[in-house]
Design an enzyme around this catalytic site. Structure first.
Site, PDB file in Angstrom:
ATOM      1  N   TYR A  75       0.476  -0.926   0.272  1.00 49.75           N
ATOM      2  CA  TYR A  75       0.139  -0.074   0.200  1.00 49.75           C
ATOM      3  C   TYR A  75       0.498   1.322   0.671  1.00 49.75           C
ATOM      4  O   TYR A  75       2.440   1.435  -0.172  1.00 49.75           O
ATOM      5  CB  TYR A  75      -0.925   0.072   1.522  1.00 49.75           C
ATOM      6  CG  TYR A  75      -2.004  -0.594   0.993  1.00 49.75           C
ATOM      7  CD1 TYR A  75      -2.694  -1.436   0.006  1.00 49.75           C
ATOM      8  CD2 TYR A  75      -2.434  -1.631   1.809  1.00 49.75           C
ATOM      9  CE1 TYR A  75      -3.529  -2.861   0.089  1.00 49.75           C
ATOM     10  CE2 TYR A  75      -3.129  -3.134   1.819  1.00 49.75           C
ATOM     11  CZ  TYR A  75      -4.231  -3.495   0.760  1.00 49.75           C
ATOM     12  OH  TYR A  75      -4.565  -4.492   0.787  1.00 49.75           O
TER      13      TYR A  75
ATOM     14  N   GLU B  95       1.557  -8.469  -3.695  1.00 55.00           N
ATOM     15  CA  GLU B  95       1.858  -9.385  -4.716  1.00 55.00           C
ATOM     16  C   GLU B  95       3.443 -10.273  -4.531  1.00 55.00           C
ATOM     17  O   GLU B  95       3.611 -11.026  -5.910  1.00 55.00           O
ATOM     18  CB  GLU B  95       2.489  -8.318  -5.619  1.00 55.00           C
ATOM     19  CG  GLU B  95       3.338  -6.895  -5.098  1.00 55.00           C
ATOM     20  CD  GLU B  95       3.799  -5.580  -5.901  1.00 55.00           C
ATOM     21  OE1 GLU B  95       4.952  -6.534  -7.416  1.00 55.00           O
ATOM     22  OE2 GLU B  95       3.542  -5.154  -5.798  1.00 55.00           O
TER      23      GLU B  95
ATOM     24  N   ARG C  87      -1.786 -16.961  10.864  1.00 56.83           N
ATOM     25  CA  ARG C  87      -2.534 -18.443  11.256  1.00 56.83           C
ATOM     26  C   ARG C  87      -2.085 -18.429  12.444  1.00 56.83           C
ATOM     27  O   ARG C  87      -2.031 -19.763  12.871  1.00 56.83           O
ATOM     28  CB  ARG C  87      -1.168 -18.999  10.233  1.00 56.83           C
ATOM     29  CG  ARG C  87      -1.420 -18.957   9.113  1.00 56.83           C
ATOM     30  CD  ARG C  87      -2.574 -20.167   8.541  1.00 56.83           C
ATOM     31  NE  ARG C  87      -2.589 -20.787   8.431  1.00 56.83           N
ATOM     32  CZ  ARG C  87      -2.791 -22.262   9.281  1.00 56.83           C
ATOM     33  NH1 ARG C  87      -4.110 -21.888   9.965  1.00 56.83           N
ATOM     34  NH2 ARG C  87      -3.477 -23.490   9.625  1.00 56.83           N
TER      35      ARG C  87
ATOM     36  N   CYS D 287     -11.579 -21.124  12.640  1.00 54.10           N
ATOM     37  CA  CYS D 287     -10.774 -20.336  11.824  1.00 54.10           C
ATOM     38  C   CYS D 287      -9.756 -21.737  10.423  1.00 54.10           C
ATOM     39  O   CYS D 287      -8.804 -22.016  11.346  1.00 54.10           O
ATOM     40  CB  CYS D 287      -9.925 -18.994  11.218  1.00 54.10           C
ATOM     41  SG  CYS D 287      -9.292 -18.981   9.631  1.00 54.10           S
TER      42      CYS D 287
ATOM     43  N   GLN E  39     -12.531 -18.304   1.333  1.00 58.80           N
ATOM     44  CA  GLN E  39     -13.460 -18.184  -0.121  1.00 58.80           C
ATOM     45  C   GLN E  39     -14.152 -17.842   0.394  1.00 58.80           C
ATOM     46  O   GLN E  39     -15.036 -17.128  -0.699  1.00 58.80           O
ATOM     47  CB  GLN E  39     -14.314 -19.946   0.260  1.00 58.80           C
ATOM     48  CG  GLN E  39     -13.185 -21.204  -0.201  1.00 58.80           C
ATOM     49  CD  GLN E  39     -13.709 -22.274   0.020  1.00 58.80           C
ATOM     50  OE1 GLN E  39     -14.776 -22.314  -0.779  1.00 58.80           O
ATOM     51  NE2 GLN E  39     -12.867 -23.734   0.348  1.00 58.80           N
TER      52      GLN E  39
ATOM     53  N   GLN F 192     -17.767 -35.020   2.917  1.00 58.84           N
ATOM     54  CA  GLN F 192     -16.434 -34.876   2.165  1.00 58.84           C
ATOM     55  C   GLN F 192     -15.573 -34.047   2.728  1.00 58.84           C
ATOM     56  O   GLN F 192     -14.334 -33.884   2.277  1.00 58.84           O
ATOM     57  CB  GLN F 192     -16.746 -33.745   0.865  1.00 58.84           C
ATOM     58  CG  GLN F 192     -18.365 -34.647  -0.275  1.00 58.84           C
ATOM     59  CD  GLN F 192     -17.554 -35.372  -1.563  1.00 58.84           C
ATOM     60  OE1 GLN F 192     -16.253 -34.374  -1.885  1.00 58.84           O
ATOM     61  NE2 GLN F 192     -18.499 -35.621  -2.357  1.00 58.84           N
TER      62      GLN F 192
END
Length: 677
Positions: A170, A257, A292, A338, A343, A415
């Site tokens: 930024y 990036e 994380r 979490c 998604q 699943q």
């Protein structure tokens, strides 16, 4: 329980402020920041619910100090906007007087949406749409003034402080790095000049708002870029910010990036806290670490090791708004963890959609999705304990309904039990643990190894029947698809040790990529072992070269299997994967030398391989196995056979609409139904 998490519950004195504990709800853009009055009420409810648990500090999503720095419509630069921000601060302080709330000031620089965007120099970001405009000294000083004005407005809106983001590619961070700062004036050239903008912003804010206001500065502690900041420069920046008047330094890792994953589920827990610890040793103000850290035992270990003074848990507060309350009360098994899938949160944010959470669709919907006690208790049968069936059962039972859940296999999860076996998706174990705990807590009667038929329910007087039978693999329509070498992805995952050395995967969506990752997995575990992760992605945590990666050779192991990943479409493989994680999956497979072919026409399957054509050129791929990853069909066998009964039936999840392992849609649909039934 406070003894178990002694470090988490230790107060921290910061100037005239007392932060009651060491857990922060870190900044996450929600999509609520740029709306009108009603949206700020929603944002207030979102933060208030989390503040009510007693978390020490909350930092909002990023809001720009001016038009040219806006990443979207979230801007705070007018007196007239104070009232709607007070909706947020009042909601938080009324929920818990001890919880601090700071607004993140985010000038997005080369990633801004305005054609008037600016950065240190006119260098386009690799992921930006436009080249920033050349910035005169007058325009540059306007940016500094806009930061100061924004902080003044935040104080008037009763925020306890601000967080200035000076990282991630930024605006401010473009001054720190050679490739984006080509200036020859007093804001370019030597490193003290490059950080001048950061220190002048902090000094200006401190002078304007006084000492009784928190100023947090988020610095790029390891920007994961070739030619990025050196360790000495990072230390210089941290010390300069301390001398300029910051209250707290927050460590951030990676530019957007950067070709290194830092927030995906394939990243080990607490992978970057050692970097924070090194910085903590050279500055005297408190330091925040992040990335994380999703469970209390991880946070406690980080604090006990002295890696940081405060631990930021951003997405974990999306996944479970009551996470801090559960930590206090020793209810860790009830935490909806979490899983770092991104998604419904970051993927939505980068697509300019309102964010939520795959495992908790109520996140950011606190005003319109509530699980209130029922006034009409029902007896409900749920057929299938996959993600949709589990979500419905837990919520409906918590509201007071009597729920009986039938599962044909010997375990819940559907699943998710396949997903948890994919390297880098181990966190799905936590989701299954959560549902298992909540089913028991809410009194759901669970029947395993019970494949029920409509006739089995005929005399049970169920008020509602929820059909959540999921999906089954789509079969191939290719000559020879009945050959022994052809197997489904389900059978392949369950019998991975029996798969041969040469494998063809038909279908390159999420399932195909997951299968390729599983089949190519070696002896090392980069998703759970920090050293293996660093080796795979070329990070040197010990010596910290420029950007943490400059000159470091990534050493991803070539797959021991020869794997072909095929798709009919001519578009790039994996293009439909999540925006924030898809590139990591593609890059991971390329590092392992997986052969990815597009525009494939399937001709015929033989006993020892498959005949295909690409651009009208025929070829034969010899292989031991062909694994079908070509999508799913809804399993409606129960629903169809019960059509002539009087059951009040509802299709949810994959049984309603088969999507490629789309638990986000399945859980959201089931939760919405459970809220109103």
């Amino acid at each position: 329980m406070k003894n178990k998490y002694r470090h988490i519950f230790e107060p921290l004195i910061v100037g005239n402020h007392i932060i009651k504990n060491r857990i922060i709800m870190g900044s996450m853009h929600t999509g609520l920041e740029e709306g009108g009055q009603d949206d700020f009420s929603r944002m207030g409810e979102y933060f208030a619910e989390r503040a009510s648990t007693g978390v020490g500090l909350i930092i909002t999503g990023g809001i720009s100090p001016n038009e040219e720095g806006a990443l979207d419509g979230a801007i705070f630069n007018q007196q007239s906007q104070i009232a709607r921000h007070k909706l947020v601060t009042d909601a938080v302080h009324n929920a818990n007087v001890d919880t601090k709330i700071c607004m993140q000031i985010l000038h997005s620089g080369p990633l801004a949406i305005s054609k008037e965007l600016v950065a240190a120099s006119p260098v386009r970001s690799r992921i930006g749409r436009l080249v920033p405009n050349e910035m005169s000294l007058e325009v540059l000083r306007k940016q500094i003034g806009d930061f100061i004005k924004c902080a003044e407005l935040c104080k008037k809106a009763n925020y306890d402080g601000v967080e200035i983001i000076g990282s991630a590619g930024y605006f401010i961070s473009t001054f720190f790095v050679n490739k984006t700062n080509l200036r020859t004036d007093e804001y370019g050239g030597c490193f003290p000049n490059k950080i001048r903008i950061a220190t002048e912003i902090v000094e200006g804010i401190r002078k304007s708002v006084g000492e009784d206001f928190l100023i947090i500065f988020r610095i790029p502690a390891m920007d994961m870029l070739e030619g990025g900041m050196s360790w000495e420069e990072i230390c210089t920046l941290g010390q300069a910010l301390e001398n300029s008047g910051v209250s707290i330094v927050s460590t951030h890792f990676s530019w957007h990036e950067s070709p290194v994953p830092t927030i995906a589920t394939m990243v080990p827990r607490a992978a970057f806290t050692s970097v924070t610890k090194r910085l903590k040793s050279v500055i005297n103000v408190p330091v925040i670490t992040s990335n994380r850290i999703n469970m209390p035992d991880v946070a406690e270990t980080v604090l006990a090791n002295g890696d940081a003074d405060l631990v930021s848990m951003a997405r974990p507060f999306l996944a479970d708004g009551k996470i801090f309350e559960k930590i206090k009360e020793g209810r860790e098994d009830e935490i909806n963890t979490c899983i770092a899938c991104n998604q419904a949160c970051l993927d939505h944010a980068f697509d300019k959609k309102e964010i939520s959470c795959l495992v908790n669709p109520r996140a950011c919907n606190e005003t319109n999705l509530n699980y209130l006690p029922t006034t009409n208790k029902k007896t409900i049968a749920v057929i299938g304990a996959g993600p949709a069936g589990l979500a419905f059962s837990e919520i409906a039972a918590s509201r007071g309904h009597h729920v009986e859940l039938f599962e044909a296999s010997d375990q819940i999860g559907g699943q998710f039990n396949l997903a948890k076996q994919i390297p880098g998706k181990e966190e799905f174990h936590e989701t299954i643990r959560y549902f298992s705990t909540m089913l028991k807590k809410n009194g759901v009667k669970l029947y395993l190894n019970k494949k029920v038929q409509p006739i089995d329910l005929m005399d049970k007087n169920y008020d509602e029947v929820i059909v959540s039978t999921g999906v089954y693999p789509r079969s191939l329509d290719i000559p020879g698809s009945d050959e022994d070498i052809v197997i489904s992805y389900i059978d392949a995952i369950r019998n991975i040790d029996k798969i041969g050395k040469k494998v063809v995967l038909i279908g390159a969506g999420g399932i195909g990529f997951d299968m390729a990752e599983l089949l190519s997995h070696g002896k090392k575990n980069p998703s759970t072992n920090i050293d293996d992760f660093a080796e795979q992605w070329g990070i040197d945590f010990t010596n910290h070269p420029r950007g943490g990666v400059t000159g470091v050779m990534a050493k991803a192991s070539k797959s021991e299997r020869e794997i072909y990943l095929l798709q009919r479409k001519v578009t790039p493989l994996g293009i439909a994967l999540g925006k924030t994680t898809g590139w990591t999956h593609r890059l991971s497979l390329r590092k392992k030398e997986i052969k990815m072919l597009k525009g494939v026409t399937y001709k015929k399957i033989a006993k020892n391989g498959i005949y295909i054509s690409i651009n009208d050129e025929d070829q034969f791929i010899e292989c031991d196995n062909i694994i079908v990853c070509a999508g799913q069909e809804p399993d409606r066998s129960f629903f169809n056979s019960a059509n002539n009964t009087e059951f009040r039936m509802h299709l949810v999840g994959g049984a309603y609409e088969a999507r490629e392992l789309d638990a986000k849609v399945a859980i959201k649909q089931a939760s919405q139904l459970a809220a109103v039934i």
